[in-house]
Write a protein that holds these residues in place. Sequence first.
Motif, PDB file in Angstrom:
ATOM      1  N   LEU A  86       3.248 -18.255   5.829  1.00 43.10           N
ATOM      2  CA  LEU A  86       1.615 -17.229   5.731  1.00 43.10           C
ATOM      3  C   LEU A  86       2.624 -15.702   5.438  1.00 43.10           C
ATOM      4  CD1 LEU A  86      -1.054 -15.925   5.962  1.00 43.10           C
ATOM      5  CD2 LEU A  86      -0.329 -15.499   7.926  1.00 43.10           C
ATOM      6  N   GLY A  87       3.692 -15.394   6.043  1.00 43.05           N
ATOM      7  CA  GLY A  87       4.991 -14.164   5.878  1.00 43.05           C
ATOM      8  C   GLY A  87       5.029 -14.524   4.524  1.00 43.05           C
ATOM      9  N   THR A 111       3.353 -13.923   1.748  1.00 46.72           N
ATOM     10  CA  THR A 111       2.810 -12.612   1.339  1.00 46.72           C
ATOM     11  C   THR A 111       3.384 -11.732   1.162  1.00 46.72           C
ATOM     12  OG1 THR A 111       0.930 -12.893   3.518  1.00 46.72           O
ATOM     13  CG2 THR A 111       1.572  -9.900   2.496  1.00 46.72           C
ATOM     14  N   LEU A 151       3.560 -13.017  -2.863  1.00 46.42           N
ATOM     15  CA  LEU A 151       2.749 -11.614  -3.796  1.00 46.42           C
ATOM     16  C   LEU A 151       2.679 -11.027  -3.354  1.00 46.42           C
ATOM     17  CD1 LEU A 151      -0.361 -13.533  -1.789  1.00 46.42           C
ATOM     18  CD2 LEU A 151       0.579 -14.357  -4.567  1.00 46.42           C
ATOM     19  N   MET A 152       3.766  -9.519  -2.354  1.00 49.46           N
ATOM     20  CA  MET A 152       4.537  -8.503  -3.352  1.00 49.46           C
ATOM     21  C   MET A 152       5.040  -7.949  -3.422  1.00 49.46           C
ATOM     22  SD  MET A 152       3.093  -7.784   1.223  1.00 49.46           S
ATOM     23  CE  MET A 152       2.243  -5.526   0.622  1.00 49.46           C
ATOM     24  N   TRP A 195       1.767   0.525   3.315  1.00 49.86           N
ATOM     25  CA  TRP A 195       1.704  -1.491   3.195  1.00 49.86           C
ATOM     26  C   TRP A 195       3.334  -0.959   3.629  1.00 49.86           C
ATOM     27  CZ3 TRP A 195      -1.563  -4.245   1.372  1.00 49.86           C
ATOM     28  CH2 TRP A 195      -2.409  -3.782   1.104  1.00 49.86           C
ATOM     29  N   VAL A 215       2.543  -4.162   6.532  1.00 47.70           N
ATOM     30  CA  VAL A 215       2.003  -5.005   6.316  1.00 47.70           C
ATOM     31  C   VAL A 215       3.458  -6.125   6.031  1.00 47.70           C
ATOM     32  CG1 VAL A 215       0.562  -6.618   4.521  1.00 47.70           C
ATOM     33  CG2 VAL A 215      -0.336  -4.256   5.849  1.00 47.70           C
ATOM     34  N   ALA A 241       4.841  -9.183   7.422  1.00 48.13           N
ATOM     35  CA  ALA A 241       5.074 -10.072   6.571  1.00 48.13           C
ATOM     36  C   ALA A 241       6.086 -10.572   7.238  1.00 48.13           C
ATOM     37  CB  ALA A 241       4.822  -9.652   5.328  1.00 48.13           C
TER      38      ALA A 241
END
Length: 92
Positions: A20-21, A24, A27-28, A53, A56, A60
């Motif tokens: 998941l990290g 993320t 995607l960023m 952000w 976040v 991540a």
Amino acid sequence: MDGAVGARVPRRGNAFTRGLGRLTMRLMGWRLVGQVPDIPKFVAIAAPHSSNWDFVVAMAVAFAIGVRVTVLGKHTLFKGKRQRSPAFPGRY
């Protein structure tokens, strides 16, 4: 993806949270470069706090490399619903 972690660094999470990290971060548009120091305690600062952000991205990274983190923030960050939220792991 780099970001190798030594055996002495406290770990947290599992394959799902690491994936998941990494997802993320991808995607960023972020990627890991370098290695985490192989010591049991160190300070890593997520800066320059130019937007909301930053937290976040920092979480991540922590999830992607699977390290245990402690979050330090000003008192207004932990008011209301966020006071007992599991989304803020290891807060002071």
